[in-house]
Motif scaffolding. Structure first.
Motif, PDB file in Angstrom:
ATOM      1  N   TRP A  10       0.826  -1.216   0.000  1.00 60.28           N
ATOM      2  CA  TRP A  10       0.000   0.000   0.000  1.00 60.28           C
ATOM      3  C   TRP A  10       0.851   1.253   0.000  1.00 60.28           C
ATOM      4  O   TRP A  10       0.500   2.249  -0.610  1.00 60.28           O
ATOM      5  N   TRP A  11       1.996   1.234   0.674  1.00 54.12           N
ATOM      6  CA  TRP A  11       2.825   2.419   0.777  1.00 54.12           C
ATOM      7  C   TRP A  11       3.498   2.779  -0.539  1.00 54.12           C
ATOM      8  O   TRP A  11       3.942   3.907  -0.732  1.00 54.12           O
ATOM      9  N   ALA A  12       3.543   1.846  -1.491  1.00 52.99           N
ATOM     10  CA  ALA A  12       4.173   2.117  -2.789  1.00 52.99           C
ATOM     11  C   ALA A  12       3.190   2.679  -3.818  1.00 52.99           C
ATOM     12  O   ALA A  12       3.608   3.159  -4.868  1.00 52.99           O
ATOM     13  N   ALA A  13       1.907   2.634  -3.525  1.00 52.62           N
ATOM     14  CA  ALA A  13       0.896   3.045  -4.501  1.00 52.62           C
ATOM     15  C   ALA A  13       1.097   4.461  -5.055  1.00 52.62           C
ATOM     16  O   ALA A  13       1.001   4.656  -6.263  1.00 52.62           O
ATOM     17  N   PRO A  14       1.373   5.458  -4.220  1.00 49.38           N
ATOM     18  CA  PRO A  14       1.542   6.803  -4.793  1.00 49.38           C
ATOM     19  C   PRO A  14       2.719   6.905  -5.762  1.00 49.38           C
ATOM     20  O   PRO A  14       2.743   7.777  -6.618  1.00 49.38           O
ATOM     21  N   PHE A  15       3.686   6.017  -5.633  1.00 51.08           N
ATOM     22  CA  PHE A  15       4.882   6.078  -6.471  1.00 51.08           C
ATOM     23  C   PHE A  15       4.830   5.137  -7.663  1.00 51.08           C
ATOM     24  O   PHE A  15       5.672   5.220  -8.549  1.00 51.08           O
ATOM     25  N   THR A  16       3.852   4.225  -7.671  1.00 45.73           N
ATOM     26  CA  THR A  16       3.791   3.241  -8.744  1.00 45.73           C
ATOM     27  C   THR A  16       2.463   3.243  -9.493  1.00 45.73           C
ATOM     28  O   THR A  16       2.445   3.120 -10.707  1.00 45.73           O
ATOM     29  N   ILE A  17       1.356   3.383  -8.786  1.00 41.15           N
ATOM     30  CA  ILE A  17       0.037   3.253  -9.399  1.00 41.15           C
ATOM     31  C   ILE A  17      -0.536   4.603  -9.821  1.00 41.15           C
ATOM     32  O   ILE A  17      -1.115   4.733 -10.887  1.00 41.15           O
ATOM     33  N   ASN A  18      -0.383   5.612  -9.000  1.00 42.29           N
ATOM     34  CA  ASN A  18      -1.026   6.902  -9.244  1.00 42.29           C
ATOM     35  C   ASN A  18      -0.110   7.936  -9.871  1.00 42.29           C
ATOM     36  O   ASN A  18      -0.136   9.098  -9.503  1.00 42.29           O
ATOM     37  N   LEU A  19       0.671   7.541 -10.826  1.00 40.99           N
ATOM     38  CA  LEU A  19       1.556   8.490 -11.489  1.00 40.99           C
ATOM     39  C   LEU A  19       0.775   9.276 -12.542  1.00 40.99           C
ATOM     40  O   LEU A  19       0.048   8.683 -13.342  1.00 40.99           O
ATOM     41  N   PRO A  20       0.907  10.590 -12.577  1.00 39.70           N
ATOM     42  CA  PRO A  20       0.215  11.375 -13.613  1.00 39.70           C
ATOM     43  C   PRO A  20       0.594  10.935 -15.030  1.00 39.70           C
ATOM     44  O   PRO A  20      -0.232  10.958 -15.932  1.00 39.70           O
ATOM     45  N   ARG A  71       0.959   8.042 -16.082  1.00 40.92           N
ATOM     46  CA  ARG A  71       0.197   6.836 -16.433  1.00 40.92           C
ATOM     47  C   ARG A  71      -1.010   7.175 -17.299  1.00 40.92           C
ATOM     48  O   ARG A  71      -1.439   6.377 -18.125  1.00 40.92           O
ATOM     49  N   ARG A  72      -1.581   8.367 -17.144  1.00 44.61           N
ATOM     50  CA  ARG A  72      -2.769   8.749 -17.904  1.00 44.61           C
ATOM     51  C   ARG A  72      -2.513   8.779 -19.410  1.00 44.61           C
ATOM     52  O   ARG A  72      -3.444   8.695 -20.196  1.00 44.61           O
ATOM     53  N   LEU A  73      -1.258   8.908 -19.808  1.00 44.09           N
ATOM     54  CA  LEU A  73      -0.941   8.885 -21.240  1.00 44.09           C
ATOM     55  C   LEU A  73      -1.199   7.509 -21.843  1.00 44.09           C
ATOM     56  O   LEU A  73      -1.542   7.390 -23.017  1.00 44.09           O
ATOM     57  N   VAL A  74      -1.033   6.455 -21.051  1.00 48.91           N
ATOM     58  CA  VAL A  74      -1.209   5.089 -21.532  1.00 48.91           C
ATOM     59  C   VAL A  74      -2.536   4.505 -21.068  1.00 48.91           C
ATOM     60  O   VAL A  74      -3.230   3.847 -21.828  1.00 48.91           O
ATOM     61  N   PRO A  86      -5.675   2.527  -4.740  1.00 44.18           N
ATOM     62  CA  PRO A  86      -5.900   3.888  -4.254  1.00 44.18           C
ATOM     63  C   PRO A  86      -6.886   4.680  -5.110  1.00 44.18           C
ATOM     64  O   PRO A  86      -7.049   5.873  -4.928  1.00 44.18           O
ATOM     65  N   GLY A  87      -7.559   4.024  -6.050  1.00 41.71           N
ATOM     66  CA  GLY A  87      -8.628   4.684  -6.778  1.00 41.71           C
ATOM     67  C   GLY A  87      -8.285   5.283  -8.119  1.00 41.71           C
ATOM     68  O   GLY A  87      -8.944   6.220  -8.562  1.00 41.71           O
ATOM     69  N   TYR A  88      -7.301   4.737  -8.808  1.00 43.32           N
ATOM     70  CA  TYR A  88      -6.908   5.281 -10.102  1.00 43.32           C
ATOM     71  C   TYR A  88      -8.103   5.323 -11.054  1.00 43.32           C
ATOM     72  O   TYR A  88      -8.291   6.302 -11.774  1.00 43.32           O
TER      73      TYR A  88
END
Length: 87
Positions: free
Chosen positions: A8-18, A20-23, A47-49
């Motif tokens: 869970w602590w890695a989510a902001p650095f791996t899942i919710n990257l701005p 990522r919206r390009l892909v 985290p709700g992407y």
């Protein structure tokens, strides 16, 4: 917790990257299927992407039910949804 679960602590650095919206643009991926007023279930929401954009898509008359194994992910989603103004 199983070793194959995203920490869970890695989510902001791996899942919710701005970037990522390009892909993985939620509007392009789920937009054709999510309409105002719908009830949508997202299993493994993290985290709700996708959850937060879907909440905007369903609007005030709809609902997004987000489910995850990790309470920390759900808490992160709740904070992000409040900040985005969808709850």
């Amino acid at each position: 917790m199983a070793s194959y679960v995203c920490p869970w602590w890695a989510a902001p650095f791996t899942i919710n990257l701005p970037l990522r919206r390009l892909v993985h643009d939620p509007q392009k991926i789920v937009g054709p299927y999510v309409q105002p007023g719908m009830t949508v279930l997202e299993v493994g929401c993290g985290p709700g992407y996708f959850s937060i954009p879907m909440a905007a898509m369903v609007g005030d008359q709809g609902k997004v039910v987000a489910v995850d194994l990790q309470p920390q992910m759900l808490e992160m989603l709740r904070r992000r949804a409040e900040k985005a103004g969808v709850i």
